[in-house]
Design an enzyme around this catalytic site. Structure first.
Site, mmCIF file in Angstrom:
data_model
loop_
_atom_site.group_PDB
_atom_site.id
_atom_site.type_symbol
_atom_site.label_atom_id
_atom_site.label_comp_id
_atom_site.label_asym_id
_atom_site.label_seq_id
_atom_site.Cartn_x
_atom_site.Cartn_y
_atom_site.Cartn_z
ATOM 1 N N LYS A 190 0.178 7.634 -23.577
ATOM 2 C CA LYS A 190 0.595 8.067 -24.932
ATOM 3 C C LYS A 190 2.075 7.702 -25.111
ATOM 4 O O LYS A 190 2.388 6.543 -25.273
ATOM 5 C CB LYS A 190 0.346 9.563 -25.118
ATOM 6 C CG LYS A 190 -0.905 10.108 -24.440
ATOM 7 C CD LYS A 190 -2.212 9.664 -25.094
ATOM 8 C CE LYS A 190 -3.424 10.031 -24.253
ATOM 9 N NZ LYS A 190 -3.742 11.422 -24.142
ATOM 10 N N PHE A 231 -7.086 21.597 -24.400
ATOM 11 C CA PHE A 231 -7.352 20.172 -24.503
ATOM 12 C C PHE A 231 -8.589 19.904 -23.654
ATOM 13 O O PHE A 231 -8.773 20.510 -22.609
ATOM 14 C CB PHE A 231 -6.166 19.317 -24.042
ATOM 15 C CG PHE A 231 -6.424 17.856 -24.251
ATOM 16 C CD1 PHE A 231 -6.364 17.317 -25.524
ATOM 17 C CD2 PHE A 231 -6.796 17.033 -23.202
ATOM 18 C CE1 PHE A 231 -6.663 15.971 -25.752
ATOM 19 C CE2 PHE A 231 -7.097 15.685 -23.421
ATOM 20 C CZ PHE A 231 -7.026 15.153 -24.695
ATOM 21 N N THR A 232 -9.429 18.972 -24.110
ATOM 22 C CA THR A 232 -10.753 18.763 -23.507
ATOM 23 C C THR A 232 -10.716 18.640 -21.978
ATOM 24 O O THR A 232 -11.316 19.451 -21.269
ATOM 25 C CB THR A 232 -11.395 17.497 -24.108
ATOM 26 O OG1 THR A 232 -10.459 16.420 -23.992
ATOM 27 C CG2 THR A 232 -11.728 17.705 -25.579
ATOM 28 N N ARG A 285 -12.928 15.582 -34.095
ATOM 29 C CA ARG A 285 -12.317 16.659 -33.333
ATOM 30 C C ARG A 285 -12.767 17.954 -33.992
ATOM 31 O O ARG A 285 -12.082 18.522 -34.822
ATOM 32 C CB ARG A 285 -10.779 16.559 -33.340
ATOM 33 C CG ARG A 285 -10.203 15.643 -32.270
ATOM 34 C CD ARG A 285 -10.561 16.109 -30.891
ATOM 35 N NE ARG A 285 -9.952 15.332 -29.808
ATOM 36 C CZ ARG A 285 -10.581 15.025 -28.678
ATOM 37 N NH1 ARG A 285 -11.828 15.369 -28.491
ATOM 38 N NH2 ARG A 285 -9.965 14.375 -27.723
ATOM 39 N N ASP A 330 1.880 20.339 -20.408
ATOM 40 C CA ASP A 330 1.146 19.108 -20.635
ATOM 41 C C ASP A 330 2.128 18.257 -21.436
ATOM 42 O O ASP A 330 2.282 18.410 -22.636
ATOM 43 C CB ASP A 330 -0.144 19.358 -21.423
ATOM 44 C CG ASP A 330 -0.884 18.053 -21.674
ATOM 45 O OD1 ASP A 330 -0.244 16.978 -21.569
ATOM 46 O OD2 ASP A 330 -2.083 18.102 -21.980
ATOM 47 N N TYR A 353 0.839 -1.209 0.000
ATOM 48 C CA TYR A 353 0.000 0.000 0.000
ATOM 49 C C TYR A 353 0.872 1.256 0.000
ATOM 50 O O TYR A 353 0.584 2.231 -0.696
ATOM 51 C CB TYR A 353 -0.945 0.015 1.197
ATOM 52 C CG TYR A 353 -1.986 1.112 1.082
ATOM 53 C CD1 TYR A 353 -3.201 0.874 0.455
ATOM 54 C CD2 TYR A 353 -1.719 2.401 1.562
ATOM 55 C CE1 TYR A 353 -4.144 1.877 0.303
ATOM 56 C CE2 TYR A 353 -2.661 3.412 1.410
ATOM 57 C CZ TYR A 353 -3.873 3.141 0.784
ATOM 58 O OH TYR A 353 -4.792 4.139 0.630
ATOM 59 N N PHE A 405 -18.635 14.835 -26.498
ATOM 60 C CA PHE A 405 -18.239 14.007 -27.639
ATOM 61 C C PHE A 405 -18.150 12.531 -27.283
ATOM 62 O O PHE A 405 -18.301 11.668 -28.137
ATOM 63 C CB PHE A 405 -16.891 14.478 -28.216
ATOM 64 C CG PHE A 405 -15.754 14.460 -27.247
ATOM 65 C CD1 PHE A 405 -15.550 15.520 -26.377
ATOM 66 C CD2 PHE A 405 -14.883 13.381 -27.190
ATOM 67 C CE1 PHE A 405 -14.510 15.500 -25.461
ATOM 68 C CE2 PHE A 405 -13.833 13.355 -26.293
ATOM 69 C CZ PHE A 405 -13.651 14.417 -25.415
HETATM 70 C C1 LIG Z 1 -4.626 12.192 -23.406
HETATM 71 C C2 LIG Z 1 -4.255 13.549 -23.089
HETATM 72 C C3 LIG Z 1 -4.563 14.110 -21.843
HETATM 73 C C4 LIG Z 1 -5.380 13.395 -20.783
HETATM 74 O O1 LIG Z 1 -4.796 12.232 -20.347
HETATM 75 P P1 LIG Z 1 -5.659 10.963 -19.895
HETATM 76 O O2 LIG Z 1 -4.632 9.945 -19.512
HETATM 77 O O3 LIG Z 1 -6.501 10.541 -21.054
HETATM 78 O O4 LIG Z 1 -6.499 11.377 -18.737
HETATM 79 C C5 LIG Z 1 -4.136 15.393 -21.612
HETATM 80 N N1 LIG Z 1 -3.474 16.085 -22.531
HETATM 81 C C6 LIG Z 1 -3.152 15.584 -23.734
HETATM 82 C C7 LIG Z 1 -2.405 16.404 -24.726
HETATM 83 C C8 LIG Z 1 -3.543 14.296 -24.061
HETATM 84 O O5 LIG Z 1 -3.244 13.818 -25.269
#
Ligand SMILES: *Cc1c(COP(=O)(O)O)cnc(C)c1O
Length: 460
Positions: free
Chosen positions: A261, A127-128, A385, A218, A75, A452
């Site tokens: 990613k 970004f969303t 998008r 980011d 943990y 979306f």
């Molecule tokens: C995917 C992504 C996020 C969010 O990450 P999650 O792991 O899906 O929560 C933030 N910024 C960018 C540029 C992304 O491609």
């Protein structure tokens, strides 16, 4: 991109395969109708080639899989946390690490800790999930990306750059105290995976230092950004991607990261900072939302796989093959004269639905309709998008009308072959040749947040 004339191939071989179900046109027509013409609502089983996202869909290496067996599921104080911390310090150079279940978990922590009600958060295109967390924390996002980013035909190689004049004007208007940090995405997902130049980051550091404003990355796609710097920015041709990644981080104060990613894992993310006070607040808050600060919602094994993935993501040969495959698909579509966003970005091809379907008005969701059509043609799943992703203005209740109305063909890392790329290109070309028959959509169900993902449509 200066890939030489000789053929190249991936720096790996395939050890295990996953069989795919093949569908008929009639089955696909039924499936997309049942999914409300939203590719997010399709069953993955009904998809042949899945280009919905490159998020969490990459193939792990044998090293990563064996790393899973090293999971220390304590943990508190798991060994794998310290392995990940070491990797983060080695490859990115940041001091403090807080793991989270994925990128948005880190965005939540950063927004809650740093943004006060009424604050302004400038960023190079939204970004969303990032923007939503900023808004939920009481901030207002302001786009300070250069104008070139909104033009799908402009060939400028660093369309992700921050417009320093726009930023300076914003600081003048609101005062530096209202701006907790500038959020810089490398690369910019919503602009088509477009990179930021090192020169721009240096200038941004200078400007923000002058005003005492922090820069938060980011850094989800930072290795892909580094590849473009290596290829296209003066002075970087002989530097390794690893060195460029570390230099990018050196001009910033921390960042949020989705391991799904660049880092080649199916789940995971983190927040990294250099400021001890921010770290302490965030590691207190992570307990509320994710889990103890040494696991943040992840299993020990996931942290181990992410640490290994980070090291693999900054290998020059890996990135050359990764972006080379995206480029290959882009070249095929260009040959077929399909309108796509140029230059081709890091993680996928973005088809310009406004130029593809000029007869469909933006509020009849051309990109959404096109994604549904490509699926029906070949079982290739893409995503919208455009206006659906952009959502509504909270104050006026009206749709945002983004300049870019795109269909994203996102390429998972190390998953598909060149033959798959050929099949994709032929399908998009076929749909393009029959584009005049495609009709718009109307939205029949609209969720409140990030619509979306779950919105439903009918054909007009
Ligand atoms: C995917 C992504 C996020 C969010 O990450 P999650 O792991 O899906 O929560 C933030 N910024 C960018 C540029 C992304 O491609």
């Amino acid at each position: 991109m200066s890939l030489s004339k000789r053929s190249w191939a991936e720096p790996f071989k395939i050890k295990m395969v996953e069989l795919l179900k093949m569908t008929t046109p009639a089955q696909r027509l039924k499936a997309i109708k049942e999914a409300g013409y939203n590719t997010f609502l399709l069953k993955s089983e009904d998809v042949y080639i899945d280009l919905l996202t490159d998020s969490g869909t990459s193939a792990m290496s044998d090293q990563q899989w064996s790393g899973l067996m090293l999971g220390d599921e304590a943990y508190a104080g798991s060994k794998n946390f310290y392995t990940l911390e070491k990797a983060v310090q080695k490859y990115y150079g940041f001091k403090y690490l807080i793991p989270t279940h994925q990128g948005r978990g880190a965005e939540n922590l950063l927004s809650q800790v740093m943004i006060k009600k009424g604050d302004i958060v400038p960023g190079n295109m939204y970004f969303t999930t990032t923007r939503l967390h900023q808004e939920l924390a009481g901030g207002t996002f302001v786009d300070v990306i250069i104008d070139e980013a909104h033009d799908s035909e402009n060939l400028f190689p660093f369309k992700g750059n921050v417009d320093l004049n726009k930023l300076e004007a914003l600081i003048k208007k609101h005062g530096a105290k209202k701006i907790p940090y500038v959020c810089v995405a490398v690369t910019v997902n919503m602009a088509g995976g477009q990179p930021v130049s090192m020169e721009n980051l240096k200038q941004l550091r200078k400007l923000t230092n002058k005003h005492g404003i922090k820069v938060m990355l980011d850094m989800t796609r930072i290795a892909e950004n580094a590849f473009f710097i290596q290829q296209n920015e003066k002075g970087y041709a002989n530097k390794s991607i690893a060195a460029i990644v570390k230099e990018i981080c050196s001009y910033t104060d921390g960042g949020t990261f989705s391991g799904k990613k660049d880092a080649l894992v199916n789940i995971g993310g983190f927040l990294v900072v250099n400021d001890k006070k921010i770290f302490e607040e965030a590691s207190n808050l992570v307990v509320v939302y994710e889990g103890l600060h040494t696991y943040g919602g992840l299993a020990g094994r996931d942290m181990e796989a992410m640490a290994i993935g980070i090291a693999e993501s900054v290998q020059d040969e890996h990135m050359k093959a990764r972006i080379g495959q995206v480029q290959y698909l882009g070249d095929k579509l260009l040959e077929a004269e399909v309108p796509i966003v140029l230059p081709v970005g890091g993680h996928g091809i973005f088809v310009d639905a406004k130029r593809f379907l000029p007869h469909i008005k933006q509020d009849q969701f051309p990109a959404q309709a096109l994604a549904a059509e490509i699926y029906t043609d070949s079982g290739v799943r893409t995503m919208e998008r455009g206006i659906v992703s952009a959502g509504r203005n909270k104050k006026t209740g009206k749709h945002y009308y983004p300049k870019l109305e795109l269909v994203r063909l996102t390429i998972p890392r190390r998953v598909y072959t060149q033959a798959h790329m050929d099949v994709i290109a032929e399908s998009v070309q076929h749909v393009y040749e029959n584009r005049k028959k495609i009709k718009g959509l109307k939205m029949v169900y609209e969720p409140k947040y990030l619509r979306f993902f779950q919105a439903r449509f009918e054909k007009l």
